[in-house]
Design a protein around this motif. Structure first.
Motif, PDB file in Angstrom:
ATOM      1  N   ARG A 151       0.883  -1.319   0.130  1.00  0.00           N
ATOM      2  CA  ARG A 151      -0.122  -0.135   0.082  1.00  0.00           C
ATOM      3  C   ARG A 151       0.937   1.356   0.157  1.00  0.00           C
ATOM      4  NH1 ARG A 151      -5.302  -0.652   2.225  1.00  0.00           N
ATOM      5  NH2 ARG A 151      -5.599  -3.069   2.333  1.00  0.00           N
ATOM      6  N   HIS A 152       1.690   1.214   1.172  1.00  0.00           N
ATOM      7  CA  HIS A 152       2.681   2.127   1.077  1.00  0.00           C
ATOM      8  C   HIS A 152       3.930   1.764   1.551  1.00  0.00           C
ATOM      9  CE1 HIS A 152       0.757   6.428   0.802  1.00  0.00           C
ATOM     10  NE2 HIS A 152      -0.409   5.734   0.942  1.00  0.00           N
ATOM     11  N   LEU A 153       5.024   2.559   1.319  1.00  0.00           N
ATOM     12  CA  LEU A 153       6.145   2.067   1.738  1.00  0.00           C
ATOM     13  C   LEU A 153       6.280   1.762   3.384  1.00  0.00           C
ATOM     14  CD1 LEU A 153       8.751   0.840   0.602  1.00  0.00           C
ATOM     15  CD2 LEU A 153       9.785   2.978   0.722  1.00  0.00           C
ATOM     16  N   GLN A 154       6.253   0.512   3.809  1.00  0.00           N
ATOM     17  CA  GLN A 154       6.500   0.601   5.356  1.00  0.00           C
ATOM     18  C   GLN A 154       7.576  -0.495   5.361  1.00  0.00           C
ATOM     19  OE1 GLN A 154       2.570  -1.313   6.513  1.00  0.00           O
ATOM     20  NE2 GLN A 154       2.213   0.893   7.346  1.00  0.00           N
ATOM     21  N   SER A 197      -3.596  10.381  -8.358  1.00  0.00           N
ATOM     22  CA  SER A 197      -3.064  10.722  -7.353  1.00  0.00           C
ATOM     23  C   SER A 197      -1.720   9.517  -6.899  1.00  0.00           C
ATOM     24  CB  SER A 197      -3.821  11.091  -6.178  1.00  0.00           C
ATOM     25  OG  SER A 197      -3.290  10.936  -4.803  1.00  0.00           O
ATOM     26  N   ILE A 201       2.156   9.075  -6.480  1.00  0.00           N
ATOM     27  CA  ILE A 201       3.161   8.530  -5.478  1.00  0.00           C
ATOM     28  C   ILE A 201       3.989   7.629  -5.947  1.00  0.00           C
ATOM     29  CG2 ILE A 201       2.813   7.221  -3.212  1.00  0.00           C
ATOM     30  CD1 ILE A 201       0.130   8.447  -2.854  1.00  0.00           C
ATOM     31  N   ARG A 204       7.070   9.246  -7.230  1.00  0.00           N
ATOM     32  CA  ARG A 204       8.106   9.640  -6.195  1.00  0.00           C
ATOM     33  C   ARG A 204       8.606   8.456  -5.762  1.00  0.00           C
ATOM     34  NH1 ARG A 204       8.431   9.920  -0.895  1.00  0.00           N
ATOM     35  NH2 ARG A 204       6.268   9.223  -0.377  1.00  0.00           N
ATOM     36  N   TYR A 205       8.248   7.177  -5.678  1.00  0.00           N
ATOM     37  CA  TYR A 205       8.709   6.142  -5.024  1.00  0.00           C
ATOM     38  C   TYR A 205       9.960   5.579  -5.939  1.00  0.00           C
ATOM     39  CZ  TYR A 205       5.822   5.299  -0.988  1.00  0.00           C
ATOM     40  OH  TYR A 205       5.211   5.496   0.292  1.00  0.00           O
ATOM     41  N   ARG A 210      15.586   4.526  -1.386  1.00  0.00           N
ATOM     42  CA  ARG A 210      15.645   3.069  -0.754  1.00  0.00           C
ATOM     43  C   ARG A 210      15.019   2.348  -1.485  1.00  0.00           C
ATOM     44  NH1 ARG A 210      13.434   5.643   4.566  1.00  0.00           N
ATOM     45  NH2 ARG A 210      11.867   6.397   2.767  1.00  0.00           N
TER      46      ARG A 210
ATOM     47  N   ALA B  48       0.416   4.459   9.352  1.00  0.00           N
ATOM     48  CA  ALA B  48       0.241   5.364   8.325  1.00  0.00           C
ATOM     49  C   ALA B  48      -0.985   5.149   7.285  1.00  0.00           C
ATOM     50  CB  ALA B  48       1.488   5.404   7.397  1.00  0.00           C
ATOM     51  N   LYS B  49      -1.565   6.085   6.943  1.00  0.00           N
ATOM     52  CA  LYS B  49      -2.809   6.015   5.816  1.00  0.00           C
ATOM     53  C   LYS B  49      -4.206   5.351   6.234  1.00  0.00           C
ATOM     54  CE  LYS B  49      -2.082   8.256   3.334  1.00  0.00           C
ATOM     55  NZ  LYS B  49      -1.915   9.787   3.771  1.00  0.00           N
ATOM     56  N   ASP B  69      -2.895  11.950  -0.036  1.00  0.00           N
ATOM     57  CA  ASP B  69      -2.838  10.591  -0.380  1.00  0.00           C
ATOM     58  C   ASP B  69      -1.531  10.041  -0.196  1.00  0.00           C
ATOM     59  OD1 ASP B  69      -5.170  10.852  -1.293  1.00  0.00           O
ATOM     60  OD2 ASP B  69      -4.889  11.407  -3.433  1.00  0.00           O
ATOM     61  N   ASP B  70      -0.588  10.838  -0.040  1.00  0.00           N
ATOM     62  CA  ASP B  70       0.924  10.416   0.439  1.00  0.00           C
ATOM     63  C   ASP B  70       1.091  10.474   1.963  1.00  0.00           C
ATOM     64  OD1 ASP B  70       3.245   9.041   0.036  1.00  0.00           O
ATOM     65  OD2 ASP B  70       4.100  10.305  -1.240  1.00  0.00           O
ATOM     66  N   ILE B  71       2.244   9.980   2.533  1.00  0.00           N
ATOM     67  CA  ILE B  71       2.369  10.150   3.812  1.00  0.00           C
ATOM     68  C   ILE B  71       2.493  11.800   4.218  1.00  0.00           C
ATOM     69  CG2 ILE B  71       4.302   9.960   5.492  1.00  0.00           C
ATOM     70  CD1 ILE B  71       4.418   7.097   4.239  1.00  0.00           C
ATOM     71  N   GLY B 151       5.265   3.269  12.832  1.00  0.00           N
ATOM     72  CA  GLY B 151       5.907   2.095  11.931  1.00  0.00           C
ATOM     73  C   GLY B 151       5.863   2.551  10.717  1.00  0.00           C
ATOM     74  N   ASP B 152       6.217   3.942  10.553  1.00  0.00           N
ATOM     75  CA  ASP B 152       6.457   4.788   9.361  1.00  0.00           C
ATOM     76  C   ASP B 152       8.108   4.471   9.280  1.00  0.00           C
ATOM     77  OD1 ASP B 152       5.239   7.422   7.816  1.00  0.00           O
ATOM     78  OD2 ASP B 152       7.403   7.194   7.782  1.00  0.00           O
ATOM     79  N   LEU B 153       8.403   4.688   7.917  1.00  0.00           N
ATOM     80  CA  LEU B 153       9.956   4.669   7.721  1.00  0.00           C
ATOM     81  C   LEU B 153      10.780   5.733   8.441  1.00  0.00           C
ATOM     82  CD1 LEU B 153      10.027   3.729   4.054  1.00  0.00           C
ATOM     83  CD2 LEU B 153      10.712   2.133   5.809  1.00  0.00           C
TER      84      LEU B 153
END
Lengths: 463, 604
Positions: A151-154, A197, A201, A204-205, A210, B48-49, B69-71, B151-153
């Motif tokens: 979902r998101h970089l974790q 949107s 993202i 950007r990633y 990383r 997050a999110k 929508d992003d962090i 738990g975010d980077l």
């Protein structure tokens, strides 16, 4: 000698050296057999991230997810083999309510299920749905390439990818992973512009320090919408058109929440079960999106499906799979074989294998195809920028549009060998110049060097 | 705002003033000010999110927290009540500072800009954002704290969240309805429970998830299995915000927010009100008791009317004052001794912890090459130091409370409000500067070549000379072979030496960093301890002074009784009786307020 041929030779050499060890021989023979198969692409990620949905979107069918590794490969007829503790069993595949269903039945503990399914989508690739409990090591060993969903970089995601690239061979050739931002339709609470949107993202990633060394591309995908689009039924389309016919404000009111959408006082004569079905297949966001699209003029099923496939990110995903995985079958296969060979060399070191170790190192450090793939991803992801006129040319020359000489040169007609040779020599001279161009920075000059090497490769390929 | 305890408190303050005890009045006035401004911190946390910021926005019906929508959220945002909308960013000008310093500078920003500023992400300097808006929900002193995802980077976010956790009164754990509670979320929940048991789980985004009822049930089952007694509420921020825009009441009900707000009101705000009433009741009761004592004394003296008794009473009062003075000296010694002990123990504990870390570092760099994996090492070191610091500090807090209790025990009399409410400074844990990377020298090819040549030169010369005795030329097979051998050896030696040097440099850098950390953190701890000591001393000496004043007042009124003549005396007796009646009346009210049954031991 091409990379594929070199690796093939090396594997055979290793077979001779290890002929007295049945385990190593079995392992190596497996690798040799794998060489001729289509690319194996595993879909991995944490629990409930939508792995099976993405698999279904790629195949274009709605399979029900199994519990273990599930392989989908092209076959003459639909059939499935379940690997149970008591040996492999053939199980039937039937269609139920328009959805294919694997009758695992009494076999409750299936480690691996192999489904043969005749479809064009599986011609070039075998797709593997993985259980969420599989470690990154298991997944990467099983497959030649991996689509990793998050979902998101974790931290967990990063650790997973890092673990996959711990091996020295894997580290120098991080060319077999594409990261998907799955569930793009749930971002931003289902706003109508959620997909664009999420695409931002993803962009950007792609440049995030990383992530960049661990994957080839990052793509935003709305799996639910992709599957729904590829399997859209006529009655669904009728229902959606009826929805879109409502005045915008009135529809918006009823699309505010899922409870409202399936509620009783609905202005259109649609049975609650139909609406519930739409919700399950498209999600609230999908219904919002399709209604808007139909209103914007995508009012036939074909038009709508095309638009949905493109918007859901499935188009981009397919392009990436073609560009990085299926077009580069040989490189990925060779890479998997080298990794497997390294396992044998590490597990059973012996003096006679010394030469193979050295050959392996040489191949890994000099594999040009790997560099080509990395450069291609860097150019397309915007990590490396070349002066305007040079960029499309570089991308084409390193195989962005196909790896045949014809495609690399961008020729639209069959040119004879002399003409090709002439063209390549010209390109070679120009790119050599760029490789030493003091105006460019180091990164750009390195890119130019890779292009030069590709040109040389073509030239020698002409014989 | 009608607060029942306020009237009672004001009446008690009035009584204190009329009965000639300005010191008591002053103390109660302070209490009043503090109770009127109770900060109720409600922390909104989650991964997050999940929709944390949107939840806060929906709670106050205003876009005060950054949503994206992003962090997006990078620093905590404090949302509290204010008459006029206002916002400010709090920056720290320097990374290193002691807690006692006036900490930060506040930069006011427009309220519609604050969300943008927070998401802009120059989080290096901005410590937090503060927003004040007029909302009925917040008038009771509620502060909603929106935090960056756990738990975010970027781990700095997480640290600030846990610092905020130390000060929270209640926690809303946010998890969205697209997924059941994950194992990491459960872990987080348990961790939060240890420092703040008042946790409510909020399931967000019910508007986009057809399955939210199933997820809700699954979550409740999961919590029950884990043995966590937290309520779960399902809400939709989008619906609530929409309802606010259109004024649609039924939509607001659908959003699930009324239930959540009722819970916040009931469990968090009401509980705080209960607490405030109890505090007020206790301090008012103790004030009234002190007012009653001299009056009673006067009454008894006037009733007996005998001079010897009066003189005896005077002597008695005097004796008790002396006794009190002597005992005060004792509690002061206890406090000083205990705090000194505490500081040295805490420091030793910190030293011990950092030493363990250093030993680990040494062991690691005995084998490992710092040129590789330095980043990973840095993160490891940072994590370990933070953990050591947090544990150490938690211990400090525990011990301080224990010291407070011990001092209270050695205090001459027992009173309900003997223990101070809060003695801890706010905003105590600060981050330290990052470790500096040691200068890592690499062994380049040319250096290798040079070293090799230097080594081989000796070999060639040595063996060349020997073999030249045998009639061979200086450069021959043997001497060249020896040269190659020597060259190889010196390259290897040099490589080893360089690795050793790198390791030494890395160890040094780590040592320096840990030392920095130790100095900085132990200073912080010492400051905190001193702060605790000062506040404890102030608290107890105020109490002692009050006691003394009461005793002196008793002696004074006894003396007055002796001096007054008969008619005056009678009038005075009447007055005193009236006063006493009034006080008893007041005391009854106080008892009702606090629900406590502290016997006054008097009758009118």
């Amino acid at each position: 000698m091409s990379l594929e041929a070199k690796v093939w030779a090396l594997l055979n050499e290793a077979l001779i050296v290890y002929r007295d060890s049945p385990r190593a021989t079995g392992w190596l023979r497996n690798q040799l057999a794998r060489f001729g198969e289509p690319v194996r692409i595993a879909v991995a990620g944490s629990q409930r991230i939508g792995k099976s949905t993405v698999v279904n979107a790629l195949i274009g069918e709605e399979f029900t997810a199994g519990s273990g590794f599930t392989w989908y490969r092209d076959g003459v007829r639909a059939r499935a083999t379940a690997f149970t503790p008591s040996g492999p069993q053939e199980v039937p595949v039937v269609r139920r309510e328009g959805r294919p269903h694997v009758e695992i039945g009494m076999w409750d503990q299936v480690d691996r299920l192999i489904v043969d399914w005749p479809t064009r989508s599986l011609r070039d690739a075998t797709i593997i749905d993985t259980p969420p409990t599989a470690t990154s090591d298991q997944v990467y060993r099983e497959a030649d390439a991996v689509l990793y969903l998050m979902r998101h970089l974790q931290d967990v995601d990063l650790r997973y990818l890092q673990a996959a690239h711990e091996n020295p061979i894997a580290r120098v050739s991080p060319i077999n992973t594409v990261v998907l931002l799955a569930k793009a339709d749930e971002i931003g609470a289902g706003r109508i512009d959620a997909l664009s949107s999420t695409k931002q993202i993803a962009r950007r990633y792609r440049r995030e320090v990383r992530v960049e060394p661990l994957c080839q591309n990052v793509i935003a995908v709305a799996g639910l919408i992709a599957v729904a689009a590829r399997t859209m039924k006529p009655e669904e389309f009728t229902a959606l058109t009826a929805l879109a016919a409502l005045p915008r404000t009135e529809l918006e009111d009823h699309l505010l929440s899922v409870d409202r959408f399936v509620g009783n006082d609905f202005p259109v004569a649609l049975a609650p079960s139909v609406r519930q079905g739409l919700l399950e297949r498209y999600g609230i966001f999908g219904v919002r999106l399709t209604a808007t699209l139909i209103r914007q003029g995508f009012d036939t099923q074909v038009k709508l499906v095309t638009q949905l496939v493109q918007r859901s990110g499935l188009g981009e995903l397919r392009d990436s799979i073609a560009q990085y995985f299926t077009d580069r079958r040989e490189v990925l296969k060779a890479r998997s074989a080298l990794l497997a060979l390294e396992v044998v060399l590490r597990a059973e070191p012996k003096p006679a294998a010394r030469k193979i170790v050295m050959d392996l190192e040489r191949i890994v450090s000099s594999a040009h195809d790997v560099r080509e793939l990395r450069l291609l991803a860097a150019l397309q992801g915007g990590r490396t920028r070349l002066p305007a006129a040079l960029e499309p040319e570089a991308s084409r020359l390193v195989g962005g549009l196909g790896t045949a000489t014809q495609a690399r040169l961008g020729l639209e007609y069959e040119a004879d060998e002399t003409e090709q040779r002439y063209l390549i020599a010209d390109l070679l001279a120009r790119w050599r110049e760029q490789a030493a161009n003091p105006v460019l920075d180091q990164d750009q000059r390195r890119a130019a060097t890779v292009v030069v090497r590709s040109c040389e490769g073509m030239l020698s390929g002409l014989g | 705002m009608a607060v029942p305890w306020l009237d009672v408190l004001d009446e008690t303050i009035g009584a204190c003033t009329t009965l000639n005890r300005p010191d008591l009045a002053e103390r109660l006035r302070e209490k009043r000010a503090r109770q009127l401004d109770p900060k109720l911190r409600v922390l909104v946390i989650g991964e997050a999110k999940q929709g944390k910021s949107q939840l806060v926005n929906a709670l106050v019906n205003a876009p005060v927290c950054a949503v994206g929508d992003d962090i997006t959220t990078t620093v905590p945002t404090f949302v509290q009540h204010a008459e006029t909308p206002s916002a400010a960013l709090v920056r720290s000008s320097a990374a290193r500072r002691a807690i006692t310093d006036t900490p930060t500078e506040r930069v006011p920003v427009a309220i519609d800009q604050v969300a943008k500023e927070v998401s802009a992400g120059h989080s290096g300097e901005v410590v937090r954002a503060e927003v004040g808006i007029p909302r009925a929900l917040l008038t009771s002193g509620l502060v909603l704290i929106d935090t960056p995802g756990v738990g975010d980077l970027r781990s700095a976010h997480t640290t600030s969240t846990f610092t905020a956790l130390l000060q929270a009164d209640a926690v809303l754990l946010v998890s969205d309805a697209t997924n059941e509670l994950t194992s990491t979320e459960l872990e987080l929940l348990k961790q939060v429970m240890t420092s703040c048991p008042n946790v409510t789980v909020v399931l967000t985004k019910t508007d986009i998830c057809p399955q939210w009822r199933r997820v809700l049930e699954a979550n409740q089952a999961q919590l029950a299995r884990a043995g966590v007694s937290a309520k779960v509420f399902a809400v939709s921020s989008a619906l609530r915000l929409r309802a606010a825009q259109t004024g649609d009441k039924s939509l607001n009900v659908e959003s699930g927010f009324p239930d959540l707000l009722a819970c916040v009101q009931r469990d968090i705000v009401a509980a705080a009100d209960q607490l405030a009433r109890r505090v007020v009741a206790v301090s008012a009761a103790s004030a009234i008791q002190q007012l009653v004592a001299p009056l009673r004394q006067e009454l008894t003296v006037q009733n007996t009317k005998r001079t010897e008794d009066t003189i005896g009473a005077l002597h008695e009062a005097q004796r008790r004052v002396d006794e009190l003075r002597r005992r005060s000296a004792r509690w002061q010694t206890v406090l000083a001794d205990e705090m000194a002990d505490l500081v040295s123990d805490i420091e030793f504990d910190l030293r011990d912890r950092t030493r363990k870390i250093l030993r680990e570092v040494d062991k690691t760099f005995d084998d490992a090459d710092p040129a590789k994996g330095w980043d990973e090492f840095e993160r490891w070191l940072e994590d370990n130091l933070t953990e050591a610091g947090t544990k150490n500090f938690a211990w400090l807090l525990d011990r301080s409370e224990w010291v407070a209790e011990k001092v209270a025990k050695s205090f001459p009399v027992y009173r309900e409000d003997l223990l101070p409410g809060s003695i801890f400074p706010e905003d105590v844990l600060e981050r330290i500067s990052t470790i500096e990377r040691p200068n890592i020298e690499k062994f380049t090819i040319s250096q290798k070549l040079f070293t090799g040549l230097r080594g081989s030169y000796g070999g060639v010369l040595m063996f060349g000379l020997v073999t030249s005795l045998a009639g061979m030329p200086l450069i021959n097979v043997v001497s060249l072979g020896a040269g190659a051998l020597f060259g190889g050896k010196s390259i290897k030696d040099e490589g080893d030496a360089r690795l050793k040097r790198r390791q030494a440099a890395a160890k040094n850098a780590a040592q320096r960093h840990v030392d920095d950390f130790f100095i900085k953190f132990s200073k912080d701890c010492r400051d905190a301890a001193r702060h605790v000591q000062v506040s404890l001393r102030n608290h107890f000496s105020t109490l002692a002074e009050e006691l003394q004043e009461t005793l002196l007042e008793s002696a004074r009124s006894a003396r007055r009784a002796v001096q007054d003549d008969a008619t005056k005396r009678e009038r005075r007796t009447l007055e005193v009786r009236q006063e006493l009646d009034k006080l008893v009346e007041l005391y009854k009210k106080v008892q009702v307020l606090g629900g406590s049954q502290v016997a006054l031991g008097i009758t009118a």
